[in-house]
Design an enzyme around this catalytic site. Structure first.
Site, PDB file in Angstrom:
ATOM      1  N   GLU A  13      -3.981  41.008   8.805  1.00 54.37           N
ATOM      2  CA  GLU A  13      -4.554  39.415   8.724  1.00 54.37           C
ATOM      3  C   GLU A  13      -4.931  38.905  10.004  1.00 54.37           C
ATOM      4  O   GLU A  13      -6.065  38.147  10.049  1.00 54.37           O
ATOM      5  CB  GLU A  13      -3.767  38.875   7.730  1.00 54.37           C
ATOM      6  CG  GLU A  13      -3.652  39.390   6.383  1.00 54.37           C
ATOM      7  CD  GLU A  13      -2.564  38.623   5.493  1.00 54.37           C
ATOM      8  OE1 GLU A  13      -1.504  38.700   5.602  1.00 54.37           O
ATOM      9  OE2 GLU A  13      -3.096  38.028   4.700  1.00 54.37           O
ATOM     10  N   GLU A  37       1.202  44.685   1.016  1.00 47.24           N
ATOM     11  CA  GLU A  37       2.088  43.729   0.411  1.00 47.24           C
ATOM     12  C   GLU A  37       2.261  43.803  -1.018  1.00 47.24           C
ATOM     13  O   GLU A  37       3.297  43.639  -1.568  1.00 47.24           O
ATOM     14  CB  GLU A  37       1.645  42.303   0.717  1.00 47.24           C
ATOM     15  CG  GLU A  37       1.522  41.704   1.866  1.00 47.24           C
ATOM     16  CD  GLU A  37       0.093  42.184   2.860  1.00 47.24           C
ATOM     17  OE1 GLU A  37      -0.108  43.155   2.612  1.00 47.24           O
ATOM     18  OE2 GLU A  37       0.268  41.552   3.941  1.00 47.24           O
TER      19      GLU A  37
END
Ligand code: NAD
Length: 689
Positions: A106, A126
């Site tokens: 990210e 995740e």
């Protein structure tokens, strides 16, 4: 923890360094350090461009999940850093090597350009922790590579290789050599800034959302649906999308499923640590392995080792069994070629690494021997006495016994310190659990070697002390005891299996025992009837065995198997069960799914607590990892002991006491550890560190 800042012409190079994976920790101030270094570079008029990279082996392994445990708002600091990177007035180029995962990926998305080294892997795992990429990933990744590919990455959690990432548009440039040098070269050209968050909403959003939503499988993990929801919410208003993503991330953090998945993730690392083991202990090198016995387990174990590229000598007395084992091994390896998992050269090498033998003399120069002969002390005695004389004195001798006393087996040798239990689960080439049984005399380096060996062959090794059934099967016995009692009290097999499978077990107990072979359990119950007459089983299951219905292998067990594989409820068994209840004058009653799950789970937790209390398991989490990897316990459920904490110790004790007042109450005596923790307001998790 440091951000190493250097200058190269008009470019600032920020090298992130925090532990082994350069975790983007908020708690220890690392994220703040990065923000400060960024601001300094932006304020410096001499600086025209910025390159970010990671120190050591990788760009960044992700955020520090423990930061968000208590308070998901800690994520704000990370999200703000990423906004600052994206909004930077000077181009920010990310130089990626090794891996960029989760928060690490990210961070690269917030940068203006990405250069990756060939071989690097990029991903957002995740979902495997029951979470979503909460630092802008759900909003930036689809903008950059399209909603479809972004959803593929976010829902699978699987990383992509750098070349694939380039095809997807996730990486702008791919380099073979020095990725930082390449990024600096590019930065010297001062390319224009390019904000991922300002890219338009991808055209395939609606189509991709609909397609992935249709494919969404019903399961315990709530993250996939939330990830899709975030992508659906993509709009020109980046802030609104980020706000939704942040809120949903916070919600997911609190769910039992995410807590269970994170418990599993950390647990897998915890169980590898042997408490009290001195740092000076180094595992022995295992280069060659001998497997004794070419039956079901010997064959599976050999396959597991060959698949880990270890050479194996298999000793089997019966020529016919040896030939059959060799044939199964060759076929199974060849199937991996047919399925495209390995190439022919690899398969040939594995098959060539297999040496069949009919005499133990073949094991004279082997590093590790794994015995998998009949479960009979007399046979084990013959084998270990012979091994003691034949093998090198530094060779490790392991037994795959499921029920025999490893200390008694060790006592058959002159040096019991080199004996250890290696309890594989069937099918041994597939099941990931390896119970490493520590005998009274097992040397620390032998134990450490056994654990390192387990890891080497792709197993999750968990240490167990010596007791009947070790950790896993000893607990399973109590689970089965309740299952059979519930059959006589009013439940039917399909109801018990259904309730537990819906709750999160991969397979209910009736189907499991049909698969394992009901004769195994029958033999154990006969033994128990002599050893523990005060702990009887329901006789209903013996009635089924008396019909010769041993499960799938005999075509019929608790269920019928018309096609040889698929379990079908059998009216004959329904009648047998109902007749049995009548025979023991027990009025059948309605048993709720809740009672089924509750009793089976409580039985596991209580016996698990006993096992931890006795020091057979080092920690509650060791018990949990055994159940996750050997017994199909749902990963989102964390494991029996994790569930004990979900229930809460006082409530758990209360429920055990209530059951202890009821029918067959003797089976419910609370474990001393449950009493102790409940009294002092503790929980199982406290014992894991
Ligand atoms: P099996 O009967 O399928 O195989 C045993 C093999 O050992 C036979 O082929 C036999 O010919 C061979 N053998 C016997 N004596 C020998 C000797 N002296 N030298 C060489 N070979 C000899 O049994 P299995 O199911 O593979 O079980 C083997 C061991 O693994 C047992 O200790 C069992 O408790 C344990 N185990 C079994 C399971 C399971 O699910 N079956 C799971 C875990 C552990």
């Amino acid at each position: 923890m440091t951000v190493d800042v250097t200058s190269s012409g008009a470019t600032r190079l920020l090298r992130l360094s925090n532990g082994a994976v350069n975790a983007l920790s908020v708690g220890n101030g690392f994220v703040g350090e990065i923000a400060a270094a960024l601001n300094e570079a932006l304020a410096d008029v001499e600086c025209k461009a910025i390159v970010m990279t990671g120190a050591g082996k990788m760009f960044c392994g992700g955020a520090d999940i423990t930061d968000f445990d208590g308070d998901p708002r800690a994520l704000e600091a990370l999200r703000n850093l990423l906004l600052a990177v994206e909004d930077a007035s000077k181009p920010v180029i990310m130089a990626i090597h090794g891996v960029a995962l989760g928060g690490g990926l990210e961070l690269t998305l917030a940068g203006h350009y990405r250069v990756a080294q060939a071989g690097a892997r990029l991903g957002v795992p995740e979902v495997t922790l029951g979470l979503l990429p909460g630092a802008g990933g759900t909003q930036r990744l689809p903008r950059l590579i399209g909603a479809g590919p972004a959803l593929d990455m976010m829902l699978s959690g699987k990383p992509v290789a750098a070349d694939k990432a380039q095809t997807l548009g996730l990486v702008d440039r791919l380099v073979e050599g020095d990725v930082v040098a390449a990024a600096l070269e590019w930065a010297a050209e001062v390319p224009p800034t390019r904000r991922t968050g300002a890219l338009p909403v991808p055209a395939d959003r609606d189509e991709a959302v609909a397609a992935h939503r249709a494919k969404l499988r019903k399961g315990l993990n709530p993250a996939p649906a939330k990830i899709i929801q975030c992508v659906e919410a993509l709009s020109d208003d980046l802030a609104a999308g980020l706000a939704l993503e942040g809120a949903l991330f916070g919600e997911l953090m609190q769910t039992e499923a995410s807590r269970g998945l994170r418990h599993a993730f950390f647990g897998e690392r915890t169980v590898a640590r042997i408490p009290g083991l001195s740092r000076d202990v180094t595992p022995r090198d295992i280069r060659s392995v001998g497997v004794i016995g070419g039956g079901l387990m010997g064959t599976g174990i050999t396959l597991a080792l060959l698949n880990a590229d270890l050479p194996v000598i298999m000793v089997e007395l019966r020529e016919e069994a040896l030939a059959k084992a060799g044939e199964t091994i060759r076929k199974t390896i060849q199937r991996d070629v047919d399925k495209g998992r390995i190439d022919q050269a690899k398969a040939d090498a594995r098959i060539a690494a297999f040496t069949p033998a009919t005499s133990l003399d073949a094991l004279a120069d082997i590093d590790l021997v794994i015995e998998a002969v009949f479960e009979d002390m007399g046979v084990k005695q013959q084998v270990f006495t012979a091994l003691d004389a034949i093998t090198r004195p530094d060779a490790i001798l392991a037994s795959n016994t499921s029920t025999l006393d490893v200390d008694a087996i060790a006592a058959l040798t002159k040096d019991p310190s080199r004996v250890v239990g290696l309890h594989f689960f069937s099918p041994a080439n597939i099941m990931r659990l390896l119970e490493v049984v520590r005998g009274r005399e097992t040397a620390p380096d032998v134990l450490a070697t056994a654990m390192a060996f387990g890891k080497r062959v792709g197993k999750v090794g968990v240490v167990s002390g010596v007791c009947d059934g070790f950790i896993g099967n000893r607990m399973f016995e109590e689970y089965l005891r309740q299952t059979w009692f519930m059959l006589e009290e009013g439940a039917l097999p399909q109801q018990i299996d259904g309730a537990l499978e819906r709750w999160g077990m991969a397979m209910g107990p009736c189907r499991t025992m049909d698969l394992a072979g009901q004769d195994i359990g029958w033999a154990i119950r006969k033994r128990r009837a002599v050893e523990q007459p005060d702990r009887p089983y329901s006789g209903v299951i013996d009635r089924i065995c008396e019909l010769g219905r041993f499960g799938q292998k005999t075509g019929k067990g608790i269920y019928a198997y018309p096609d040889g594989r698929t379990a079908e409820p059998d009216p004959e068994i329904t009648k047998l069960i109902e007749d049995y209840s009548a025979e023991i004058a027990l009025e059948r009653r309605e048993i709720s799914d809740e009672e089924i799950v509750g009793r089976c789970l409580l039985a596991l937790i209580n016996e698990g607590a006993r096992i931890v209390g006795e020091g057979i398991a080092y920690r509650p989490v060791d018990v949990d990892m055994i159940y996750l990897h050997g017994y199909g316990f749902g990963r989102e459920r964390g494991g029996p002991m994790f569930q004990g904490d979900v229930i809460g110790l006082p409530a758990l004790l209360e429920r055990l006491r209530t059951h202890a007042q009821g029918r067959n109450g003797w089976a419910w005596t609370p474990a001393p550890l449950v009493e102790e923790l409940a009294a002092k307001g503790g929980n199982f998790q406290d014992l894991n560190s």
